[in-house]
Design a protein around this motif. Structure first.
Motif, mmCIF file in Angstrom:
data_model
loop_
_atom_site.group_PDB
_atom_site.id
_atom_site.type_symbol
_atom_site.label_atom_id
_atom_site.label_comp_id
_atom_site.label_asym_id
_atom_site.label_seq_id
_atom_site.Cartn_x
_atom_site.Cartn_y
_atom_site.Cartn_z
ATOM 1 N N GLY A 71 37.019 34.719 48.263
ATOM 2 C CA GLY A 71 38.167 33.965 48.752
ATOM 3 C C GLY A 71 39.500 34.465 48.217
ATOM 4 O O GLY A 71 40.550 34.014 48.667
ATOM 5 N N GLU A 72 39.476 35.406 47.260
ATOM 6 C CA GLU A 72 40.728 35.959 46.745
ATOM 7 C C GLU A 72 41.208 37.092 47.638
ATOM 8 O O GLU A 72 40.411 37.733 48.335
ATOM 9 N N LEU A 73 42.511 37.313 47.618
ATOM 10 C CA LEU A 73 43.084 38.477 48.297
ATOM 11 C C LEU A 73 43.124 39.623 47.302
ATOM 12 O O LEU A 73 43.669 39.479 46.206
ATOM 13 N N VAL A 74 42.552 40.738 47.666
ATOM 14 C CA VAL A 74 42.603 41.938 46.817
ATOM 15 C C VAL A 74 43.645 42.881 47.414
ATOM 16 O O VAL A 74 43.637 43.151 48.616
ATOM 17 N N SER A 96 44.033 41.047 42.216
ATOM 18 C CA SER A 96 43.490 39.996 43.075
ATOM 19 C C SER A 96 44.356 38.757 42.920
ATOM 20 O O SER A 96 44.927 38.518 41.856
ATOM 21 N N GLN A 97 44.452 37.995 44.001
ATOM 22 C CA GLN A 97 45.270 36.787 43.986
ATOM 23 C C GLN A 97 44.455 35.608 44.499
ATOM 24 O O GLN A 97 43.847 35.674 45.565
ATOM 25 N N GLY A 102 47.914 30.927 43.551
ATOM 26 C CA GLY A 102 48.897 32.006 43.529
ATOM 27 C C GLY A 102 48.757 32.934 42.336
ATOM 28 O O GLY A 102 49.478 33.926 42.223
ATOM 29 N N LYS A 103 47.812 32.643 41.432
ATOM 30 C CA LYS A 103 47.628 33.463 40.230
ATOM 31 C C LYS A 103 47.148 34.863 40.603
ATOM 32 O O LYS A 103 46.201 35.029 41.377
ATOM 33 N N ILE A 104 47.813 35.879 40.008
ATOM 34 C CA ILE A 104 47.482 37.285 40.261
ATOM 35 C C ILE A 104 46.883 37.884 39.005
ATOM 36 O O ILE A 104 47.401 37.690 37.901
ATOM 37 N N LYS A 105 45.765 38.617 39.169
ATOM 38 C CA LYS A 105 45.095 39.303 38.059
ATOM 39 C C LYS A 105 45.042 40.804 38.343
ATOM 40 O O LYS A 105 44.769 41.201 39.478
ATOM 41 N N HIS A 106 45.275 41.606 37.319
ATOM 42 C CA HIS A 106 45.043 43.053 37.407
ATOM 43 C C HIS A 106 43.543 43.242 37.211
ATOM 44 O O HIS A 106 42.992 42.857 36.192
ATOM 45 N N THR A 107 42.881 43.850 38.198
ATOM 46 C CA THR A 107 41.426 43.986 38.108
ATOM 47 C C THR A 107 40.956 45.408 37.819
ATOM 48 O O THR A 107 39.952 45.592 37.149
ATOM 49 N N ASN A 108 41.647 46.404 38.316
ATOM 50 C CA ASN A 108 41.229 47.796 38.134
ATOM 51 C C ASN A 108 42.434 48.718 38.220
ATOM 52 O O ASN A 108 43.401 48.418 38.908
ATOM 53 N N SER A 109 42.299 49.862 37.555
ATOM 54 C CA SER A 109 43.187 51.002 37.780
ATOM 55 C C SER A 109 42.326 52.244 37.698
ATOM 56 O O SER A 109 41.356 52.271 36.936
#
Length: 180
Positions: A71-74, A96-97, A102-109
């Motif tokens: 359900g999150e937007l990546v 991902s958001q 509205g919380k945004i997380k950094h998931t990968n680089s």
């Protein structure tokens, strides 16, 4: 005439809603699915920059920093950070958001090395990269460093003799049993 292109011209953004079909057995988005999206955006970015079909030559470490929920937007953002004669290093950042909070997380680089190809599968020269700001200069230097580290690692792998008594003795420091 010399071909050039800008970092800005290479930039791509891809956003996708994460569905239950993308999840693993623990209910989180499967890492393999995220890697597939990263490979797609690396291809699109490198192809847009070079004007050629591109293939993935290598992928630097991908650390999964935070899980992605159904359900999150990546959102994946990519740009060419470094160019060689036929290769490009594409930097990718994944966030991902949660659409409700509205919380945004950094998931990968990660960094994908892509190689430009012609219709016959031969390597093709890529445009020279125009660096327009100090952030682009920093990223280009990091690409130089990544290439040097990769070459050093490959050299070590081809010259290291793991059969010597010293190498076998060194393994006693690790969680292995040698039973030859």
């Amino acid at each position: 005439m010399e071909h050039t292109n800008t970092v800005k011209a290479s930039k791509i953004t891809l956003t996708e809603l994460m569905l239950p079909s993308h999840s693993n057995f623990s209910g989180k988005i499967h890492g393999g699915y995220l890697l597939s999206l990263m490979d797609q955006i690396a291809f699109a970015c490198a192809s847009k920059y070079s004007g050629c079909y591109c293939v993935t030559a290598s992928v630097d470490t991908v650390n999964f920093l935070n899980p992605v929920e159904i359900g999150e937007l990546v959102t994946l953002k990519a740009s060419v950070n470094y160019v060689g004669s036929t290769s490009m290093i594409v930097g990718i950042r994944v966030t991902s958001q949660n659409i409700q909070t509205g919380k945004i997380k950094h998931t990968n680089s990660s960094y994908f090395t892509m190689v430009a190809k012609d219709a016959d599968g031969n390597n093709v020269k890529v445009p020279r990269l125009i660096l327009s700001n100090m952030e682009e200069v920093r990223r280009f230097y990091e690409g130089i460093k990544r290439n040097e580290q990769r070459k050093n690692m490959q050299e070590h792998e081809t010259t290291f003799d793991y059969t010597t008594p010293e190498a076998l003795e060194n393994l006693k420091k690790y969680n292995v049993i040698i039973d030859l």
